[in-house]
Design an enzyme around this catalytic site. Sequence first.
Site, PDB file in Angstrom:
ATOM      1  N   LEU A   8       0.843  -1.208   0.000  1.00 38.12           N
ATOM      2  CA  LEU A   8       0.000   0.000   0.000  1.00 38.12           C
ATOM      3  C   LEU A   8       0.874   1.252   0.000  1.00 38.12           C
ATOM      4  O   LEU A   8       0.668   2.190   0.762  1.00 38.12           O
ATOM      5  CB  LEU A   8      -0.940  -0.025   1.220  1.00 38.12           C
ATOM      6  CG  LEU A   8      -1.892  -1.220   1.254  1.00 38.12           C
ATOM      7  CD1 LEU A   8      -2.590  -1.328   2.611  1.00 38.12           C
ATOM      8  CD2 LEU A   8      -2.936  -1.141   0.137  1.00 38.12           C
ATOM      9  N   MET A  11       1.330   3.705  -5.068  1.00 34.76           N
ATOM     10  CA  MET A  11       0.446   3.122  -6.078  1.00 34.76           C
ATOM     11  C   MET A  11      -0.651   2.274  -5.427  1.00 34.76           C
ATOM     12  O   MET A  11      -1.836   2.436  -5.715  1.00 34.76           O
ATOM     13  CB  MET A  11       1.259   2.260  -7.064  1.00 34.76           C
ATOM     14  CG  MET A  11       2.213   3.029  -7.934  1.00 34.76           C
ATOM     15  SD  MET A  11       1.396   4.086  -9.130  1.00 34.76           S
ATOM     16  CE  MET A  11       0.895   2.889 -10.376  1.00 34.76           C
ATOM     17  N   GLY A  12      -0.245   1.341  -4.561  1.00 34.75           N
ATOM     18  CA  GLY A  12      -1.205   0.389  -3.982  1.00 34.75           C
ATOM     19  C   GLY A  12      -2.295   1.074  -3.173  1.00 34.75           C
ATOM     20  O   GLY A  12      -3.475   0.701  -3.259  1.00 34.75           O
ATOM     21  N   SER A 112       0.249   1.825 -15.666  1.00 36.27           N
ATOM     22  CA  SER A 112       0.798   3.163 -15.899  1.00 36.27           C
ATOM     23  C   SER A 112      -0.197   4.210 -15.415  1.00 36.27           C
ATOM     24  O   SER A 112      -1.406   4.026 -15.541  1.00 36.27           O
ATOM     25  CB  SER A 112       1.066   3.371 -17.392  1.00 36.27           C
ATOM     26  OG  SER A 112       1.566   4.674 -17.620  1.00 36.27           O
ATOM     27  N   LYS A 166       4.642  -3.164 -20.680  1.00 38.10           N
ATOM     28  CA  LYS A 166       4.975  -2.054 -19.758  1.00 38.10           C
ATOM     29  C   LYS A 166       6.454  -1.673 -19.879  1.00 38.10           C
ATOM     30  O   LYS A 166       6.815  -0.496 -19.787  1.00 38.10           O
ATOM     31  CB  LYS A 166       4.631  -2.438 -18.324  1.00 38.10           C
ATOM     32  CG  LYS A 166       4.921  -1.345 -17.298  1.00 38.10           C
ATOM     33  CD  LYS A 166       4.007  -0.158 -17.491  1.00 38.10           C
ATOM     34  CE  LYS A 166       4.268   1.101 -16.713  1.00 38.10           C
ATOM     35  NZ  LYS A 166       5.108   1.201 -15.598  1.00 38.10           N
ATOM     36  N   GLU A 173       8.801   6.052 -22.712  1.00 35.61           N
ATOM     37  CA  GLU A 173       8.681   7.151 -21.730  1.00 35.61           C
ATOM     38  C   GLU A 173      10.039   7.845 -21.518  1.00 35.61           C
ATOM     39  O   GLU A 173      10.130   9.076 -21.504  1.00 35.61           O
ATOM     40  CB  GLU A 173       8.162   6.531 -20.433  1.00 35.61           C
ATOM     41  CG  GLU A 173       8.052   7.416 -19.234  1.00 35.61           C
ATOM     42  CD  GLU A 173       7.602   6.580 -18.019  1.00 35.61           C
ATOM     43  OE1 GLU A 173       6.494   6.008 -18.052  1.00 35.61           O
ATOM     44  OE2 GLU A 173       8.370   6.471 -17.048  1.00 35.61           O
TER      45      GLU A 173
HETATM   46  O1  LIG Z   1       6.605   2.845 -14.336  1.00 33.54           O
HETATM   47  C1  LIG Z   1       6.678   4.003 -14.029  1.00 33.54           C
HETATM   48  C2  LIG Z   1       6.067   5.065 -14.860  1.00 33.54           C
HETATM   49  O2  LIG Z   1       5.504   4.547 -16.034  1.00 33.54           O
HETATM   50  C3  LIG Z   1       7.427   4.346 -12.797  1.00 33.54           C
HETATM   51  O3  LIG Z   1       7.250   5.669 -12.374  1.00 33.54           O
HETATM   52  C4  LIG Z   1       8.879   4.005 -12.958  1.00 33.54           C
HETATM   53  O4  LIG Z   1       9.549   4.155 -11.726  1.00 33.54           O
HETATM   54  C5  LIG Z   1       9.544   4.886 -14.004  1.00 33.54           C
HETATM   55  O5  LIG Z   1      10.784   4.320 -14.397  1.00 33.54           O
HETATM   56  P1  LIG Z   1      12.163   4.919 -13.880  1.00 33.54           P
HETATM   57  O6  LIG Z   1      12.070   4.926 -12.340  1.00 33.54           O
HETATM   58  O7  LIG Z   1      13.211   3.970 -14.366  1.00 33.54           O
HETATM   59  O8  LIG Z   1      12.309   6.312 -14.423  1.00 33.54           O
END
Ligand SMILES: O=C(CO)[C@H](O)[C@H](O)COP(=O)(O)O
Length: 295
Positions: A8, A11-12, A112, A166, A173
């Site tokens: 928790l 996110m959780g 996400s 993902k 991303e």
């Molecule tokens: O999955 C995510 C977003 O989509 C997380 O915020 C993840 O931590 C992002 O990756 P990084 O910490 O390597 O920048």
Amino acid sequence: MHIGIIGLGKMGANMRERLRNAGITVTGFDQNPDLTDVATTADLIAALPAPRLVWVMVPSGAITDSVIEDLSQKLEAGDLVIDGGNSRFTEDFKHGALLETKGINFVDAGVSGGVWGLANGYGLMVGGKADQIERAMPVFDALRPEGPRDEGFVHAGEIGAGHYAKMVHNGIEYALMQAYAEGYELLDKRSDLVTDVPGIFKAWQRGTVVRSWLLELLVRALEEDPEFEDIEGFVEDSGEGRWTIEEALANAVPVPTISASIFARFVSRQEDSPAMKAVAALRNQFGGHAVKKAD
Ligand SMILES: O=C(CO)[C@H](O)[C@H](O)COP(=O)(O)O
């Protein structure tokens, strides 16, 4: 429907709230006594009606391993475990196989949406058997954004496919963030010419080819701190980008842009570059070019 959530954190806890807001009963477990609904995972399992549905939302790697191991000991045949953390897709094969030895089902879910997911919903990419995904669909529907299901949710394939999707999402991303960031530096560099850098990003939010949610978040960050005065240019990574490159190497897929964005993060952690010292030294050796002496 009644679901258990293990983990928790940011996110959780938000997912628990979003599910509860949608009328789903949630029992959550966390090691933090201020967050948890029950004292132990055994209590969590006892609270759930069989066949049980347990969503795991803990850091990837050793912690996810130990939670899945614990569940494999405590759950029963017919139960379903969903790993919604950022596990590497290859871990899913191991976790699915372990649970299968007890007749426990497994689905991997790439999630996400970050801290905004509570309000906006979470983009979901899931892997596993169709009947298990169908069974958990009320949970996926509550978590995903409003709108057409196929614009916020995908059954990507067999076990591992959700986290594979993902991983690629996170590689993209990294690269998108890097591109916006480099554009920011170029605009900021010419403050003699360009007088409203935040305004430019803001204007790009509508109508332009480069509009996106990441762009909106950059505008938000610039409005909070227009020169990023309170932030060091030091960027961590949690693994997904590295796995993307490893997967690209294994399959001979060229990913120069994603690779460059990860290496840019590594550069951000260096106070001085050993590699660039070597380049400076070599120019000096072959051409007598001046080097800047260390203090
Ligand atoms: O999955 C995510 C977003 O989509 C997380 O915020 C993840 O931590 C992002 O990756 P990084 O910490 O390597 O920048």
